[in-house]
Design a protein around this motif. Structure first.
Motif, mmCIF file in Angstrom:
data_model
loop_
_atom_site.group_PDB
_atom_site.id
_atom_site.type_symbol
_atom_site.label_atom_id
_atom_site.label_comp_id
_atom_site.label_asym_id
_atom_site.label_seq_id
_atom_site.Cartn_x
_atom_site.Cartn_y
_atom_site.Cartn_z
ATOM 1 N N GLU A 1 0.817 -1.204 0.000
ATOM 2 C CA GLU A 1 0.000 0.000 0.000
ATOM 3 C C GLU A 1 0.857 1.262 0.000
ATOM 4 O OE1 GLU A 1 -4.247 0.664 1.877
ATOM 5 O OE2 GLU A 1 -2.712 0.787 3.423
ATOM 6 N N ASP A 2 0.503 2.196 -0.887
ATOM 7 C CA ASP A 2 1.137 3.502 -0.959
ATOM 8 C C ASP A 2 0.128 4.556 -0.521
ATOM 9 O OD1 ASP A 2 3.419 2.259 -2.229
ATOM 10 O OD2 ASP A 2 2.210 2.189 -4.053
ATOM 11 N N VAL A 3 0.593 5.731 -0.183
ATOM 12 C CA VAL A 3 -0.321 6.758 0.312
ATOM 13 C C VAL A 3 -0.094 8.098 -0.382
ATOM 14 C CG1 VAL A 3 -0.595 5.712 2.590
ATOM 15 C CG2 VAL A 3 1.184 7.410 2.235
ATOM 16 N N PHE A 4 -1.145 8.912 -0.336
ATOM 17 C CA PHE A 4 -1.140 10.243 -0.921
ATOM 18 C C PHE A 4 -1.630 11.207 0.154
ATOM 19 C CE2 PHE A 4 -2.114 6.893 -3.821
ATOM 20 C CZ PHE A 4 -1.320 7.132 -4.941
ATOM 21 N N ALA A 5 -0.919 12.311 0.345
ATOM 22 C CA ALA A 5 -1.302 13.302 1.354
ATOM 23 C C ALA A 5 -1.606 14.616 0.655
ATOM 24 C CB ALA A 5 -0.185 13.484 2.376
ATOM 25 N N LEU A 6 -2.849 15.072 0.773
ATOM 26 C CA LEU A 6 -3.267 16.327 0.170
ATOM 27 C C LEU A 6 -3.366 17.379 1.269
ATOM 28 C CD1 LEU A 6 -4.221 17.570 -2.560
ATOM 29 C CD2 LEU A 6 -6.566 17.118 -1.783
ATOM 30 N N MET A 7 -2.556 18.414 1.159
ATOM 31 C CA MET A 7 -2.483 19.429 2.209
ATOM 32 C C MET A 7 -3.767 20.260 2.262
ATOM 33 S SD MET A 7 0.393 18.349 3.055
ATOM 34 C CE MET A 7 0.817 19.413 4.428
ATOM 35 N N ASN A 8 -4.226 20.549 3.494
ATOM 36 C CA ASN A 8 -5.475 21.279 3.665
ATOM 37 C C ASN A 8 -5.242 22.727 4.107
ATOM 38 O OD1 ASN A 8 -4.970 21.200 6.475
ATOM 39 N ND2 ASN A 8 -6.070 19.258 6.689
ATOM 40 N N ASP A 9 -6.330 23.399 4.505
ATOM 41 C CA ASP A 9 -6.251 24.821 4.851
ATOM 42 C C ASP A 9 -5.409 25.100 6.096
ATOM 43 O OD1 ASP A 9 -7.815 25.540 2.702
ATOM 44 O OD2 ASP A 9 -9.693 25.409 3.822
ATOM 45 N N LYS A 10 -5.215 24.098 6.945
ATOM 46 C CA LYS A 10 -4.422 24.308 8.163
ATOM 47 C C LYS A 10 -2.932 24.345 7.871
ATOM 48 C CE LYS A 10 -7.804 22.122 11.251
ATOM 49 N NZ LYS A 10 -8.035 21.048 12.246
ATOM 50 N N SER A 11 -2.530 23.842 6.730
ATOM 51 C CA SER A 11 -1.117 23.824 6.361
ATOM 52 C C SER A 11 -0.735 25.130 5.686
ATOM 53 C CB SER A 11 -0.833 22.662 5.404
ATOM 54 O OG SER A 11 -1.372 22.939 4.117
ATOM 55 N N GLY A 12 0.548 25.291 5.433
ATOM 56 C CA GLY A 12 1.012 26.470 4.713
ATOM 57 C C GLY A 12 1.184 26.212 3.237
ATOM 58 N N TYR A 13 0.579 25.141 2.754
ATOM 59 C CA TYR A 13 0.779 24.730 1.363
ATOM 60 C C TYR A 13 -0.355 25.127 0.428
ATOM 61 C CZ TYR A 13 4.790 21.857 2.688
ATOM 62 O OH TYR A 13 6.026 21.428 3.134
ATOM 63 N N ARG A 14 -1.467 25.590 0.964
ATOM 64 C CA ARG A 14 -2.608 25.932 0.106
ATOM 65 C C ARG A 14 -2.580 27.406 -0.267
ATOM 66 N NH1 ARG A 14 -7.434 23.807 -1.374
ATOM 67 N NH2 ARG A 14 -7.212 21.980 -0.050
ATOM 68 N N GLY A 15 -2.781 27.679 -1.552
ATOM 69 C CA GLY A 15 -2.832 29.047 -2.046
ATOM 70 C C GLY A 15 -3.996 29.235 -2.997
ATOM 71 N N SER A 16 -4.033 30.363 -3.681
ATOM 72 C CA SER A 16 -5.150 30.668 -4.578
ATOM 73 C C SER A 16 -5.215 29.719 -5.771
ATOM 74 C CB SER A 16 -5.040 32.111 -5.079
ATOM 75 O OG SER A 16 -3.809 32.307 -5.769
ATOM 76 N N GLY A 17 -4.065 29.178 -6.181
ATOM 77 C CA GLY A 17 -4.042 28.282 -7.330
ATOM 78 C C GLY A 17 -4.273 26.828 -6.992
ATOM 79 N N GLY A 18 -4.306 26.501 -5.702
ATOM 80 C CA GLY A 18 -4.518 25.110 -5.286
ATOM 81 C C GLY A 18 -3.665 24.742 -4.101
ATOM 82 N N THR A 19 -3.408 23.459 -3.942
ATOM 83 C CA THR A 19 -2.647 22.977 -2.802
ATOM 84 C C THR A 19 -1.551 22.024 -3.274
ATOM 85 O OG1 THR A 19 -2.834 21.997 -0.593
ATOM 86 C CG2 THR A 19 -4.174 21.008 -2.345
ATOM 87 N N THR A 20 -0.893 21.352 -2.328
ATOM 88 C CA THR A 20 0.222 20.458 -2.658
ATOM 89 C C THR A 20 -0.152 19.016 -2.357
ATOM 90 O OG1 THR A 20 1.889 22.167 -2.266
ATOM 91 C CG2 THR A 20 2.633 19.880 -2.145
ATOM 92 N N LEU A 21 0.189 18.133 -3.283
ATOM 93 C CA LEU A 21 -0.030 16.701 -3.130
ATOM 94 C C LEU A 21 1.311 16.007 -2.924
ATOM 95 C CD1 LEU A 21 -1.906 14.136 -3.410
ATOM 96 C CD2 LEU A 21 -1.261 14.148 -5.834
ATOM 97 N N PHE A 22 1.453 15.284 -1.807
ATOM 98 C CA PHE A 22 2.634 14.469 -1.552
ATOM 99 C C PHE A 22 2.317 13.023 -1.937
ATOM 100 C CE2 PHE A 22 3.567 18.070 1.131
ATOM 101 C CZ PHE A 22 4.955 18.175 1.100
ATOM 102 N N VAL A 23 3.192 12.404 -2.701
ATOM 103 C CA VAL A 23 3.049 11.012 -3.105
ATOM 104 C C VAL A 23 4.091 10.189 -2.356
ATOM 105 C CG1 VAL A 23 3.073 9.386 -5.031
ATOM 106 C CG2 VAL A 23 2.298 11.744 -5.394
#
Length: 207
Positions: free
Chosen positions: A53-75
């Motif tokens: 099993e592999d995982v994907f982490a999508l950063m939410n509003d509590k992180s510093g990774y979300r901006g007007s163009g979207g957010t960051t996906l860690f694979v």
């Protein structure tokens, strides 16, 4: 005046197991020590069909990774008792899908793109033998029926209910992991303090 409110919540269970979260958190903190467990939502899949099993982490509003163009996906690639980050893709939106097509033995990821001057649509993120792309390119493709949903385009839940003249506002960020529900009463004589509880899934409705 006290009122017992029978609140029925329709949810879909999508929470990741605590051990999975702990292993993912350890991998993410190797990249950024400021990432906290409540800064992202988790999805699971198999990147290279090895049965691990592999995982994907999508950063939410509590992180510093979300901006007007979207957010960051860690694979993150799974290795039994640990994960390693294989890529960090910026400015992505939901929905996000895991594809059947592959590059260098690893499945492609389909991300939504919009805002920030980008042409709206779906953009494929591919593996180059070392890492996944750090941002969506200009290529736009159509979604296929075989694409598996990793992160759906789920909106925060907000509904107000009324019972005997008392109002109850029900809200939830609808995070795909670690989700919570907050019930805020209005009109009670003694105490209108909001109540927040854990939700085992996404909130679809309340009555």
């Amino acid at each position: 005046k006290s009122i017992l409110l029978p609140l029925l919540l329709a949810t879909s269970s999508v929470q990741a197991m605590p051990q999975l979260h702990a292993l993912a958190q350890a991998a993410l903190q190797k990249v950024d020590a400021d990432i906290k467990p409540d800064h992202y939502d988790i999805a699971r899949g198999d990147l290279n069909d090895d049965g691990v099993e592999d995982v994907f982490a999508l950063m939410n509003d509590k992180s510093g990774y979300r901006g007007s163009g979207g957010t960051t996906l860690f694979v993150m690639k799974g290795y039994g008792e640990r994960f390693e980050v294989l890529g960090k893709t910026r400015v992505v939106q939901t929905p996000i899908y895991l594809r059947k097509s592959t590059h260098k033995g690893y499945r492609d990821i389909l991300v939504s793109v919009s805002g920030g001057g980008a042409t709206p649509g779906f953009s494929p993120i591919t593996f180059d033998g070392t890492a996944y792309s750090n941002s969506p390119g200009d290529e736009r493709v159509e979604k296929n029926e075989t694409d598996k949903v990793l992160f759906d385009d789920v909106k925060p839940f907000n509904q107000t209910l009324s019972l005997q003249g008392i109002m109850f506002k029900v809200t939830s960020p609808n995070s795909s992991s670690g989700n919570k529900i907050t019930i805020t009463p209005s009109g009670l004589e003694s105490d209108n303090t909001p109540i927040t509880v854990e939700a085992a899934g996404l909130v679809k409705g309340a009555e």
